[in-house]
Structure formats: C-alpha cells, structure tokens
Design a protein around this motif. Structure first.
Motif, mmCIF file in Angstrom:
data_model
loop_
_atom_site.group_PDB
_atom_site.id
_atom_site.type_symbol
_atom_site.label_atom_id
_atom_site.label_comp_id
_atom_site.label_asym_id
_atom_site.label_seq_id
_atom_site.Cartn_x
_atom_site.Cartn_y
_atom_site.Cartn_z
ATOM 1 N N ASP A 73 92.603 -68.952 67.531
ATOM 2 C CA ASP A 73 93.434 -70.462 66.601
ATOM 3 C C ASP A 73 93.273 -71.589 66.366
ATOM 4 N N ILE B 205 91.947 -74.472 64.528
ATOM 5 C CA ILE B 205 91.311 -75.058 63.063
ATOM 6 C C ILE B 205 89.980 -74.902 62.074
ATOM 7 N N THR C 250 95.386 -74.768 56.139
ATOM 8 C CA THR C 250 94.463 -75.023 56.903
ATOM 9 C C THR C 250 94.472 -73.497 57.145
ATOM 10 N N ASP D 182 91.764 -71.022 60.080
ATOM 11 C CA ASP D 182 91.110 -70.856 61.534
ATOM 12 C C ASP D 182 90.250 -69.499 61.717
ATOM 13 N N LYS E 131 86.065 -66.364 60.745
ATOM 14 C CA LYS E 131 86.324 -67.403 61.021
ATOM 15 C C LYS E 131 86.048 -68.211 59.449
ATOM 16 N N ASN F 164 93.419 -76.950 67.935
ATOM 17 C CA ASN F 164 94.325 -75.920 67.337
ATOM 18 C C ASN F 164 95.567 -77.078 66.910
#
Lengths: 303, 443
Positions: B25, B27, B41, B43, B91, B433
């Motif tokens: 989670d 970011i 966004t 993550d 990621k 997060n």
C-alpha cells in the motif's frame, strides 16, 4: 529507522563528549580528536564494506546506492593511502599471507593506487588489506566499546587538513600498533622483510607527533590485547568460531539503530575477522564468507 | 505566499486504514494530469489509483473540487526474469500523464523494467439488440438467423475502463528511475541508472538509446543517472541528473547519441563543508524543468536548488530543506536514510517550490519573498478541512512549545512524493500509505 523518541546516542555523544564519556571506559574518554577521527573513519569504512557486502543479499541491489557507497570506500582508502595508514595495513596483511583468501572482487573497492604499487604491493593482497584493515579497526572499535558512539558524531564536518594532520598521529606513533604487529609477523614470515622496509619511512613521522602519543597509546594499548595478528588465542578463536554470519540479517545491520545500536554490523565483521588471518585453517566457513565478498563486485557491476 | 499554512485547508484526505496497511500500500508516486482534473497514484503493489475532481456544486461551496476515486487498476504484476533469476518488483516507480487529446485519458506507468501506456476511458452506453448472439453471448447457428437487426446504444451506469494499450519492455538492464513525455506528444524517454532510451508512443518493439554512461569496465563505474526530463517546450532538449550532483542538458539535434552534453550544471564543492558524505548528499534525486522552461530545479539530500538554464556554474537559488540533519549524516548513512530519493515540484506559476522531508514534514519555498514553511501531513495533527499549522524543528537545547526536536523526528515517516496542481493551489502529498490533498482556503 529510528522510532519516535528513541534516544540516538550515536550522535549525541559526539556533540557532548562528556556524556559519551560516562558510558565509556575512562581511557576512551581521554581520546583526543585525532584518534576519534581515525576511529570514525575506520568505522565508516567498516560500515561501508558491510553495506556493500549486504547489497548482494538483496534481490535487486540499488546501483546508485552501491556506487555511492563504493565511492565512499574509495575516498577513505585514498585518504588512508595518503597518510600512510593504508600501507601499514597492507604490509601487515602481506605478512599474514593468506593467498587462498585473496579477494579479486574487492579490487573495485580498493582500487590500486600509485602509492600502493610503489610500496611494492601486488593488487590482490592490497585488496584483501582493505577488508583486513576493517577487521583490525574492528578490534579497536570493540575495545573502545562506547568509543564507537563517539565515532560517528563529528565525522561529517571534518576538514581535510584536520584529517591529514591528526591521522598521522595515532597510526604513526602507536608503537604497539606497528611494532608489535611487525614483530609478530616477522616470526612467522621472514621473507616479508623487504616489504616492512616500506613502513620505515613512515616511522619518521612519529617523533614530531609525540605530543599526541598519550592518546595514541591508550587507544592502541588496548588494541594490542585483542589484536588478531599475533598467533591466535585458542580461546578467542573458539569463542568466535561458531558465529554464524547468516544470523545477521539485513534488517539487523541496516536498521541497527533500532535495537542494538552498533552491534549488528560489528558483530558481522567480527565473525568474519576471526576467520581471516587468525583462523586460516577453518577454511570452509572462511571461504564462504569470502566468496560472499567476491560478489561485491558483481553487485556493483549489476550483473 | 498565498498558499501558506494559515490559509491552507485540508480539502480531502484519502486514508487507508493504518492498521491494515501493508508494504504493497505504500505510495511510490503521485502525479496530477495536465488539467488537474485527475490525480494518479502508484503504489508498491503495482496498482494505479486515479482520483477525479468533483464538479463544483453551488449548494456546497466548501466541498469545492474534492477528489474521489475514479479508477483503480493493476498496472504491473510481479515478474520473474528467468535469465537473471531475479524477481522484478511490481512497484510503480513513476507515472506520467499524456496531455489529453480526446475524451479518453492516457498515462504512462513504469516499474523497474517495463513502461506501460494505459488508456482510461468512460463508458455509459452499451449496444443492445444484436441477434447474432444469444443472451449468454454464444454465437447462434447462422442458419437460424433470418433477419439482421441493427443494435442500438442504450444508456447504462457509468463505467471507467483502464486498458493497457502499449507495453514497452526489454530495453532496460538497470532500474528505470524516470519517464518523461515529450512536448511533441509522440515520443517519451525512459531512464535507468546508466542509460536513457527514446521511444515512440506507437512503437513498442524498438527504442533508441540516446545516453549511455556505462563504462566498458564496470569496475570504473563511479557515477549513475538518477533522473531525466524533457524540456516542456523544446522537444529536442532534455536534462538528466547524476549521482555526483551535476545536471547535463542535451540537444537531440546534435547527434543521435547524446553522449556530449550541450550544457553542464554543477556547483563547485565548498571545501569548508567537505566530508566523507559530501558526494552522497550531493547526489541529485530529482530534476524538474519549470513550466516556463527557463529553470531547472534539482533536489539533493539536504537542499533544493533552482538553476537558470543560462548559468551553468552555480545555482540561482539554494534552499535548505532540513539543514539540521547535517550533523547526523553518519547515522543517516548507517540506517540508509541518506539514500532516500526525495522529489521536488513547482507550483503552476513557478513561483513556489515544494519538496518533502522526514517526520511527515514537507517544505514550501516562495521564490519571490524567500519565505519558507514546514508543514506536516499526518492524520493525528490534522482533520478534514482543518487549517495546517506550520511546524518548526528546533536544533538547539531549548525547545519551545509546538516545536519538535531533531532527535525525536521519525525517520520512517518520509514524504518522498508530492505533486502540485498545474493551475491552482492544490497539492497532493504521499505519506507512506496515505495520500493527503491540501488546497487553499475557500473564501
């Protein structure tokens, strides 16, 4: 990472030497800036070498980080080469002679310099020295105990002049450092005599630096006790023989601040160091450790 | 500075539950699109979440333009490189929007190795009345079909679809740290530690290597590329930053391979502050052109600098982000914080710059008034629609009320990624997060 509210003595103690002193053994409190600078440099070198070694344990190492750490190691090495510290280490190592443990891979960290070649060192032992050197200093740091805490703090804003002038002190004049070690090794290996001559030149520095001698002796006096170069103390050897480096996982080392502020990285070093010059016969674990070091290069290469 | 803390209100905060937050989670990038209507966004779990700004409603002016989730999709999946026996993380390292050209939105997202072009489009109608298929969607036996019916579009609930339109892969050996869309709207660059590649947005099977700093012997490697960006107007100009603190400006018209830069920005080292960490803290973590294309902004570990493209020998402006950490570099080296990659952003008019720090603090610098402010993005200290208070870090012994001492800063709470609305004073700040969106007070 430091959780909120954690007291970070590492840097505090540097800013206030007195507070560092109350934890430290009394000789450590008496350290001058010179010895503390060299200790700082040593522990920084140790830390950097550990970081590089641990890089390869990561699935995909961060190249930028690896390069920056390797450059830091080079920088320290260059400075040590300039002030003569490096040659002393080199020589000590050459005397210890452990050809099987040569680390070709670490050449990248300990790039051969002109000074080194002038000193008649072949590149390979030279690189081993880089690591070896860390181990020696490890002994110093461990002995200094809370001296470690002093180490890190004032490091960053040190001027170059400071470094060159002070560094000559502890290393140039600590009689137990050079002399003891050389004697010990002379007994073991006569053929290294020629190399020892190299260091004779540096001995000249000692005299005019005698003002600092007290502290130097204090540091290296304690150092002498634990020095790994003399014939290994069986008890000591046994003590470390079953240290398993794999125990020290990345977190312990990289976030060492959290639980055991300094011990993570140094323990790892310690475990490696005892396999170094002292316990040459314990080859299997020694090899594996050193093989890991071989990978440092690969990490940097990013392969 | 009009967007200073006392006039700032929290407009909206998108919060996932702290207790259930996982590594996935966290970011890893945040970016407004060119109109500011959307905010994306990415993550660590490879997901992209797109927020859309609510239409203004006259009945509730205080709810002006809140951002709500518009679309969520899995952009990248964990992969395995069989040749190298390495896992490739999912990621999301960077997201870049393409300027909008039709009803659909396009964005580029990248992980360490692969860039993807995503189309985000709305659908609120569906065709009905086919008689070629039965109700389950199976094709009917053609012999049973005697008439051909023309389908008609029927309204349906709004659906937002995200589809991967292009996958740009197999061009990077090292980790991609940045992507940048060119102003010609046809090409983009992707940059890893040692190379910059130029792609056409339509072509996925080949790219052009325009910068390569890989030495023949990797043992000689002492410098890596940390970030690169296209000039906002000149489609032939791009800049890239290095781990040694320099920025190179390259002109693609000069040669196919931009090995030779046309400008080289570097500040000479100050010998009085030299230390073993000098190089590490001078390593540039982010480079951004100003919207007008006249300036470059770079972020290194302790400072953010503004460079005039016409002056290569020193920055025009230098702002201290968290100078109180200068005495703690060794600890920060030990715990690896010194390698954190903070980003930096311009406001819409290039008059204010923003960048992150530790302890969920972020900093704003007004270039005209030279005023600066430290603000905090945290759930504990801020409630929706509350005004942010400026924070102060005290360095000396005496700590005043409301101040926080350097030693109690939380280095695990770092604000690495921020973005500024292209025209308005709305910012988005990623804190681990959590995503915080702050905007000017509504008057």
């Amino acid at each position: 990472m430091f959780p909120k509210g954690t007291k970070r003595k590492f840097s505090d103690s540097g800013e206030e030497p007195v507070s560092g002193g109350d934890q430290a053994a009394s000789p450590v409190a008496a350290q001058t800036l010179s010895s503390s600078y060299s200790l700082q440099r040593q522990s920084l070198l140790d830390m950097s070498l550990i970081k590089l070694q641990l890089c390869h344990m990561l699935v995909e190492p961060n190249l930028c980080r690896s390069v920056l750490i390797a450059n830091t190691v080079r920088q320290i090495q260059e400075e040590m080469t300039q002030d003569g510290t490096w040659q002393i280490m080199t020589q000590a190592l050459a005397a210890a002679q452990c050809p099987g443990d040569r680390l070709v891979a670490t050449e990248v960290l300990c790039r051969q310099t002109d000074a080194a070649s002038q000193a008649g060192q072949s590149p390979k032992p030279f690189s081993v020295v880089g690591l070896e050197e860390g181990y020696h200093s490890e002994e110093v740091v461990m002995e200094g105990d809370v001296g470690t805490e002093v180490t890190m703090s004032t490091l960053s804003p040190v001027s170059p002049q400071l470094s060159s002038s002070y560094l000559a002190g502890p290393f140039g004049m600590g009689p137990c450092w050079e002399d003891e070690e050389e004697e010990g090794e002379c007994e073991e290996d006569e053929e290294e005599d020629s190399e020892e001559c190299v260091s004779e030149g540096e001995d000249g520095d000692r005299d005019h630096l005698s003002a600092d001698s007290r502290t130097g002796e204090q540091v290296f006096g304690t150092f002498e006790i634990k020095h790994p170069a003399p014939p290994p103390d069986p008890a000591l050897e046994e003590l470390f023989s079953d240290v398993d480096p794999s125990y020290y996982d990345l977190d312990t080392v990289l976030t060492g601040m959290q639980s055991a502020p300094k011990m993570g990285p140094y323990d790892l070093l310690e475990s490696l160091s005892t396999h170094g010059p002292t316990a040459l016969s314990s080859s299997s674990s020694c090899r594996s450790d050193l093989n890991e070091l071989d990978h440092i290069m690969e990490i940097i290469v990013g392969s | 500075m009009e967007e200073e803390s006392d006039t700032r209100k929290i407009n909206n905060s998108f919060l996932r539950d702290h207790n259930y937050a996982t590594e996935a989670d966290i970011i890893s990038t945040v970016e407004f699109n060119s109109s500011g209507e959307l905010l994306a966004t990415g993550d660590k779990g490879g997901r992209v979440v797109v927020f859309q700004r609510e239409q203004e409603s006259k009945s509730q002016p205080q709810r002006r333009g809140e951002y709500n989730v518009y679309s969520t999709f899995q952009s990248h999946e964990p992969e395995f490189d069989y040749l190298k026996s390495l896992e490739i993380e999912e990621k999301i390292n960077k997201i870049r929007w393409l300027p909008q050209q039709n009803a659909a939105y396009f964005l580029l997202s990248t992980n360490d190795k692969t860039v993807k072009l995503w189309k985000i489009s709305e659908r609120d109608k569906r065709p009905e009345g086919y008689n070629l298929k039965d109700e389950d969607g199976r094709i009917r036996d053609p012999s049973t079909i005697t008439t051909l019916r023309v389908p008609v579009l029927q309204p349906m609930d709004l659906m937002v679809e995200a589809t991967a339109r292009r996958v740009f892969s197999n061009a990077h050996t090292y980790h991609i740290n940045s992507i940048s869309v060119n102003s010609d709207l046809q090409t983009f660059i992707s940059t890893d530690d040692l190379r910059v590649n130029l792609w056409n947005l339509e072509i996925t099977d080949r790219s052009f290597n325009i910068v390569d700093i890989k030495p023949a012997n990797m043992e000689e490697l002492t410098e890596v590329i940390t970030s690169a960006e296209f000039h906002p107007q000149q489609c032939h100009t791009f800049a890239y930053s290095s781990s040694k603190g320099s920025i190179r400006l390259c002109d693609m018209r000069q040669a196919a391979l931009c090995d030779k830069h046309c400008k080289y920005f570097e500040e000479p080292e100050d010998p009085s502050t030299r230390s073993f960490f000098s190089e590490i803290i001078s390593s540039i973590s982010d480079v951004k052109f100003s919207h007008n294309g006249r300036f470059l902004m770079t972020r290194d570990y302790l400072t953010v600098k503004v460079w005039d493209l016409q002056m290569e020998n020193k920055p025009l402006e230098t702002y201290q982000v968290h100078d109180y950490l200068r005495g703690k570099l060794c600890s920060l080296y030990e715990n690896d914080c010194i390698f954190d990659k903070f980003e930096c952003v311009w406001n819409g008019s290039d008059s204010v710059i923003m960048t992150g720090s530790y302890n969920n603090f972020f900093r704003m610098f007004d270039r005209n008034t030279k005023r600066d402010v430290t603000l905090e993005a945290s759930r504990e200290n801020s409630k929706p629609r509350a005004i942010l208070k400026p924070r102060k870090v005290c360095v000396g012994g005496k700590r005043r009320k409301d101040e926080i001492s350097v030693d109690s800063l939380d280095f695990s709470k770092k604000i690495l990624h921020t973005t500024w609305h292209p025209h308005e004073n709305i910012i988005a700040v990623a804190a681990t997060n959590n995503l915080y969106i702050f905007q000017d007070k509504v008057n």
